[in-house]
Design an enzyme around this catalytic site. Structure first.
Site: not given
Ligand code: XUL
Ligand code: CO
Length: 440
Positions: A268, A101, A104
């Site tokens: 996910e 991201h 991050d």
């Protein structure tokens, strides 16, 4: 620069009998399985957020993971040290990809301009390290959920200024992803959902989500970003009801707003189980709809109702996941991104290697079993036989579309003593066990 993981060298494949915790037992990147090497099948990626910024914080306690790269009091310098350590880790682990991201990798500044400057500075370091190591970007994304401004959502916020801010952030994240050669771009609707309908106009928020995604599609075209757009479904957490609930919900949403040709799914495992599905179900549904794009590889805990994001070590699950992926003809531009974090008690630096090695071995094992299953076609043949009644007679006429309800009635009146055959579920589970244990 001094190494952070100084007692670890490049992780090697040592095979099944190895007792070395810092070696692969099943993942041999150069081993050919079917038409491709394991490395090409699996396309592993490390998630920047969990592995390098995660510190073992939970709602009841503070950080347990004290990392040697977290030393500078200057946030940009700190981000640089972390990035250098990340590339050392990923090179030693031998993964071809990473994901991040925007927030991050670079710290949020006091203004959006400052945040963008921070990002630019870190991105130029990342670019250099990517060139030096050959590690590539699987996908980039924007964090539109951590900062308090996103309290009511990003593109689904009730506040138009937040919509605009989120748009600016995605614009920049798309530019950065393009700059780094990212092969995909992910939209996970972190706070795109609601807590109560007492204060929410759901129809309006869904329209706004579609407006936002349409703007992203348009901007990608404008700047020539050709990576695959991915939506990552999740049913709940952080909001009570997330709009991207599961694959079926997202498919319906994309179709309604004519966005289906631009997006695939990033599936996910732990999000699938939170939605009350299996990981395989979500992969399968995406696959049969031509929408299986990439995977966030992790697992949940069936006794806990939240997103525990554990390292994927369950070889049954990885096998059935690889079965779907092989049937999909592979992941194409996608990969297996370890959106997984160590347990809070696994705070040692070496645990980062142990966790990723466990996950990589579990998927490598699953790949080999799944490949065998597809080679012998035992399950496929069973399924084909099960639907055999559609190959002849009334079944083939149904498929050809040459009969309607009147013709079905005529047929059924003459064939109303129905004979069904067993689904043999337990037999199939036993056969799967034989493959799992290498007996087939
Ligand atoms: C959260 C989650 C995210 C996305 C990227 O549950 O999975 O990390 O993968 O925003
Ligand atoms: Co994820």
């Amino acid at each position: 620069m001094r190494e952070v993981f100084e007692n670890v060298s490049r992780i090697k494949f040592e095979g099944r009998g190895s007792k070395n915790p810092l070696a692969f037992k099943y993942y041999d990147p150069s081993e050919v399985v079917g038409q491709k090497t394991m490395a090409d099948h699996l396309r592993f990626s490390v998630a920047y957020w969990h592995t390098f910024t995660g510190k073992g914080v939970d709602p009841f306690g503070s950080a347990t993971m004290i990392r040697p790269w977290d030393v500078s009091s200057d946030p940009v310098e700190q981000a640089k040290a972390r990035m250098v350590a990340a590339f050392e880790f990923m090179s030693k682990l031998g993964v071809p990809y990473f994901c991040f991201h925007d927030r991050d990798i670079a710290p949020e500044g006091a203004t959006l301009r400052e945040s963008n400057r921070n990002l630019d500075e870190i991105v130029s370091l990342a670019k250099q390290l990517m060139q030096d190591t050959g590690i590539k970007l699987l996908w980039g994304t924007a964090n539109l959920f951590s900062h308090p401004r996103f309290v009511h959502g990003a593109s689904t916020s009730s506040n138009a200024d937040v919509f605009a801010y989120a748009g600016a952030q995605v614009k920049k994240a798309l530019e950065v992803t393009k700059e780094l050669g990212g092969e995909n771009y992910v939209f996970w609707g972190g706070r795109e959902g609601y807590e109560t309908l007492l204060n929410t106009d759901m129809g309006f928020e869904l329209d706004n989500l579609a407006r936002f995604l349409t703007m992203a599609v348009d901007y990608a075209k404008e700047i020539g970003f050709t990576g695959q757009f991915l939506i990552e479904p999740k049913p709940k957490e952080p909001t009570k009801h997330q709009y991207d609930f599961d694959v079926a919900t997202v498919l319906g949403f994309l179709k309604k707003y004519n966005l289906d040709s631009y997006f695939k799914m990033n599936i996910e495992a732990n999000h699938a189980t939170l939605a009350g599905h299996t990981f395989q179900h979500e992969l399968h549904l995406a696959r049969v709809n031509g929408a299986l794009g990439s995977v966030d590889a992790n697992q949940g805990d069936m006794l806990l109702g939240w997103d525990t994001d554990q390292m994927p070590t369950d070889i049954y699950t990885t096998t059935l996941a690889m079965y779907e992926i092989l049937k999909n003809g592979g992941l194409h531009s996608g990969g297996l991104n370890f959106d997984a974090k160590l347990r809070r008690g696994s705070f040692a630096l070496d645990d980062l290697f142990y966790g990723h090695i466990a996950g990589m071995d579990a998927f490598a094992y699953g790949l080999k079993v799944a490949h065998k299953l597809l080679e012998t076609k035992e399950l496929e043949d069973f399924i084909a036989t099960r639907y055999g009644s559609y190959q002849t007679g009334i079944g083939s006429q149904i498929l050809k579309g040459t009969v309607g309800l009147k013709e079905l009635e005529k047929y059924a009146l003459e064939h109303d003593q129905i004979v069904n055959v067993s689904g043999n579920q337990e037999l199939l589970e036993a056969i799967l066990n034989q493959y799992m244990m290498g007996e087939k």
